[in-house]
Design a protein around this motif. Structure first.
Motif, mmCIF file in Angstrom:
data_model
loop_
_atom_site.group_PDB
_atom_site.id
_atom_site.type_symbol
_atom_site.label_atom_id
_atom_site.label_comp_id
_atom_site.label_asym_id
_atom_site.label_seq_id
_atom_site.Cartn_x
_atom_site.Cartn_y
_atom_site.Cartn_z
ATOM 1 N N PHE A 66 0.869 -1.336 -0.092
ATOM 2 C CA PHE A 66 -0.325 -0.374 -0.160
ATOM 3 C C PHE A 66 0.853 1.105 0.073
ATOM 4 C CE2 PHE A 66 -2.351 -3.101 1.874
ATOM 5 C CZ PHE A 66 -3.080 -3.635 1.355
ATOM 6 N N VAL A 67 0.476 1.642 -0.349
ATOM 7 C CA VAL A 67 1.440 3.653 -0.833
ATOM 8 C C VAL A 67 0.139 4.645 -0.697
ATOM 9 C CG1 VAL A 67 2.852 4.731 -2.234
ATOM 10 C CG2 VAL A 67 3.465 2.399 -1.955
ATOM 11 N N LYS A 68 0.655 5.338 0.307
ATOM 12 C CA LYS A 68 -0.496 6.888 -0.112
ATOM 13 C C LYS A 68 0.568 7.986 -0.437
ATOM 14 C CE LYS A 68 -4.033 9.148 1.290
ATOM 15 N NZ LYS A 68 -3.890 10.420 0.385
ATOM 16 N N GLN A 69 0.547 9.517 -0.650
ATOM 17 C CA GLN A 69 1.067 9.675 -1.709
ATOM 18 C C GLN A 69 0.424 11.027 -1.257
ATOM 19 O OE1 GLN A 69 2.768 8.794 -5.210
ATOM 20 N NE2 GLN A 69 4.748 9.005 -4.896
ATOM 21 N N ASP A 70 0.949 12.285 -1.304
ATOM 22 C CA ASP A 70 0.312 14.527 -1.074
ATOM 23 C C ASP A 70 1.650 15.097 -1.757
ATOM 24 O OD1 ASP A 70 -2.230 12.603 0.247
ATOM 25 O OD2 ASP A 70 -0.528 11.751 1.734
ATOM 26 N N GLY A 71 0.766 15.865 -1.556
ATOM 27 C CA GLY A 71 1.606 17.247 -2.388
ATOM 28 C C GLY A 71 2.500 16.991 -3.411
ATOM 29 N N LEU A 72 3.298 17.446 -3.567
ATOM 30 C CA LEU A 72 3.122 18.154 -5.699
ATOM 31 C C LEU A 72 3.382 17.497 -6.309
ATOM 32 C CD1 LEU A 72 3.393 19.642 -7.999
ATOM 33 C CD2 LEU A 72 5.910 20.378 -7.141
ATOM 34 N N LEU A 73 2.342 16.360 -6.754
ATOM 35 C CA LEU A 73 2.076 14.748 -7.803
ATOM 36 C C LEU A 73 2.620 15.543 -9.373
ATOM 37 C CD1 LEU A 73 0.312 12.248 -5.716
ATOM 38 C CD2 LEU A 73 2.395 13.226 -5.275
ATOM 39 N N SER A 74 2.236 16.305 -9.629
ATOM 40 C CA SER A 74 2.908 16.761 -10.900
ATOM 41 C C SER A 74 4.157 17.298 -10.910
ATOM 42 C CB SER A 74 1.903 17.845 -11.043
ATOM 43 O OG SER A 74 0.644 17.675 -11.103
ATOM 44 N N THR A 75 4.130 16.886 -12.554
ATOM 45 C CA THR A 75 5.886 16.958 -12.720
ATOM 46 C C THR A 75 6.162 18.684 -13.439
ATOM 47 O OG1 THR A 75 5.989 14.640 -13.367
ATOM 48 C CG2 THR A 75 8.131 16.957 -14.161
ATOM 49 N N PRO A 76 6.584 19.919 -12.680
ATOM 50 C CA PRO A 76 6.135 21.469 -13.588
ATOM 51 C C PRO A 76 6.995 21.587 -14.350
ATOM 52 C CG PRO A 76 7.333 21.153 -10.743
ATOM 53 C CD PRO A 76 7.479 19.485 -11.487
ATOM 54 N N PHE A 77 7.632 20.619 -14.757
ATOM 55 C CA PHE A 77 8.698 21.195 -16.425
ATOM 56 C C PHE A 77 7.406 20.494 -17.361
ATOM 57 C CE2 PHE A 77 11.676 18.523 -14.201
ATOM 58 C CZ PHE A 77 11.652 17.101 -15.237
ATOM 59 N N GLN A 78 6.211 19.475 -17.253
ATOM 60 C CA GLN A 78 6.015 19.165 -18.571
ATOM 61 C C GLN A 78 5.080 19.510 -19.239
ATOM 62 O OE1 GLN A 78 7.187 14.759 -17.345
ATOM 63 N NE2 GLN A 78 4.871 14.857 -16.746
ATOM 64 N N ARG A 79 4.854 20.133 -20.129
ATOM 65 C CA ARG A 79 3.727 21.109 -21.002
ATOM 66 C C ARG A 79 3.094 19.924 -21.122
ATOM 67 N NH1 ARG A 79 9.570 22.219 -23.176
ATOM 68 N NH2 ARG A 79 9.941 24.132 -23.386
ATOM 69 N N VAL A 80 1.848 21.040 -21.511
ATOM 70 C CA VAL A 80 0.177 20.454 -21.838
ATOM 71 C C VAL A 80 -0.289 21.027 -23.353
ATOM 72 C CG1 VAL A 80 -2.336 19.551 -21.218
ATOM 73 C CG2 VAL A 80 -0.617 18.922 -19.821
ATOM 74 N N TYR A 81 -1.004 21.064 -24.065
ATOM 75 C CA TYR A 81 -0.976 21.487 -25.382
ATOM 76 C C TYR A 81 -2.328 20.986 -25.586
ATOM 77 C CZ TYR A 81 4.042 21.825 -27.039
ATOM 78 O OH TYR A 81 5.155 22.138 -26.887
#
Length: 445
Positions: free
Chosen positions: A262-277
């Motif tokens: 079991f793994v629980k993660q909290d906080g900044l889970l996005s990668t800041p330098f990954q772009r979206v169009y």
């Protein structure tokens, strides 16, 4: 969804308490006055190295398009020291240096060539070094039926620092034919967010086109480039894991094991330098590089569950069949299956070969969108193909040399074994990779 996560937490705590209670309830039936074999006879030193390379056309840094070319060279040294008959201290140090075409395009304009998502920038952002240092202390009871462990680790890279700690308990029953274990770990990470270079002038609603970055550059396509960009306010990520294990000798030639994590993660889970169009915003370019509409946005919590088992069949003195299966799911919508088989074949007393095969299949996260598939009205979105739907095959071959008498020496170290392995990995997207690993185990004279 929150209620479901609370139920999982309760189950984990309940099972942990039951296992710990069972461990302490067992009486120490070993004869403490009899001869006690040391857990580790002498200091062991492992030198490990690997060379990894990959390629593909779906880089997350450039919004699901562009080169994924990357090479990595890693060196590891592991030193296991017997402190006494019962205690072992293990120090593990890792240095990994990589060159990445995709991460170089965090700033595609810092090189000498024209910017293009399918061409690596030659600037400073194309390479970096990751380092990790960890220590593990293990204690075994006099009858060797109980083992306790504790660990600490630190690691760093250009955009994050991580500190981790944890521990575990293992109990042996049934004349050591049955093993039950529980372990828990916590990792506390701190980001130093690095954002796509063209978005930085627009932070907090600023008019980025008046910034010096754009004054000497010509925008083509949609010349009214005005992305909405806010920096992340939470720059931490915490991960908590609990693992349960059960192993049983089923017969003279058969052994099985089960694992539940079991793994629980909290906080900044996005990668800041990954772009979206976005599909609903016209494209803007500088040179051949498409400017980001936004950065990846993912929920700030994630809960993962993985369960699996191993079955090892000792066919004869020369051949062993090792099989493995795991099922995984999380509350981001990903479900995956992993199945693998390895067949060690002992050619001589010293040489063994290891052919292997691994199959992997997963569904996409609820937040995955390919290039220009997301809309600006969506709340969460990513174009990271690691979170997409795909299947993959991995073929491997290894060769092992073992000398229990350690006839070869380097300084005061006797060579105990050499392992060399090669793996080839292919997804049903454009992604493929290969890795060569080599390991050398020495014992101190």
């Amino acid at each position: 969804m929150k209620q479901q996560r609370h139920k999982f937490k309760f189950i984990v705590l309940l099972i942990a308490c039951m296992l710990c209670g069972a461990g302490y309830a067992q009486q120490n039936t070993g004869a403490t006055n009899s001869y006690k074999k040391r857990v580790l006879e002498t200091t062991e030193v492992d030198f490990l190295s690997s060379y990894y390379s990959q390629n593909g056309d779906n880089a997350a840094v450039t919004g699901g398009i562009g080169t994924e070319e990357l090479t990595d060279v890693t060196g590891t040294i592991i030193v296991s020291v017997p402190l006494n008959d019962d205690d072992i201290l293990t120090i593990d140090a890792v240095v990994s240096a990589y060159t990445s075409a995709s991460s170089s395009n965090v700033d595609p304009f810092d090189g000498s060539e024209r910017a293009d998502s399918f061409v690596a920038s030659t600037g400073a952002s194309r390479s970096d070094v990751w380092t990790n240092l960890s220590g593990t202390y293990t204690h075994s009871s006099d009858d060797r039926n109980t083992m306790y462990s504790g660990n600490l680790s630190v690691s760093s890279e250009y955009d994050y620092f991580s500190f981790g700690f944890g521990g575990g308990l293992t109990k042996l029953f049934n004349e050591k034919n049955t093993e039950v274990s529980i372990n828990a770990n916590i990792f506390l990470d701190t980001w130093t967010p690095i954002y796509p270079t063209e978005l930085r002038p627009f932070a907090s609603g600023a008019n980025g086109l008046d910034n010096g970055f754009f004054l000497n550059k010509t925008i083509t396509g949609n010349t009214d480039y005005s992305p909405t960009f806010e920096k992340f306010t939470d720059e931490t990520r915490n991960s908590y894991s609990v693992g349960l294990g059960f192993s049983q000798i089923l017969g003279k030639n058969l052994q099985g094991s089960l694992a539940l994590d079991f793994v629980k993660q909290d906080g900044l889970l996005s990668t800041p330098f990954q772009r979206v169009y976005f599909a609903d915003i016209a494209d803007s370019f500088i040179q051949e590089f498409q400017l980001a509409d936004a950065i990846e946005q993912l929920p700030d919590s994630r809960f993962k569950v993985a369960g699996g088992g191993r079955l090892n069949w000792y066919i004869n003195e020369s051949v062993v069949l090792r099989s493995y299966y795991r099922y995984y799911f999380d509350d981001w919508g990903i479900n995956s299956h992993t199945a693998s088989v390895e067949v060690p074949i002992k050619l001589t007393d010293k040489f063994t070969v290891y052919p292997s095969y691994r199959f992997y299949q997963q569904s996409a996260t609820d937040y995955f969108y390919g290039y220009e598939e997301a809309f600006s009205t969506d709340t969460f979105y990513t174009s990271d193909y690691d979170l997409s739907k795909y299947s993959a095959n991995q073929f491997g071959m290894g060769v092992s040399y073992t000398d229990i008498f350690t006839k070869m020496h380097v300084w005061k170290l006797g060579l105990k074994s050499i392992d060399v392995k090669f793996y080839k990995y292919d997804r049903n997207t454009t992604f493929s990779s290969s890795i060569v690993t080599a390991g050398f185990k020495f014992v101190m004279d």
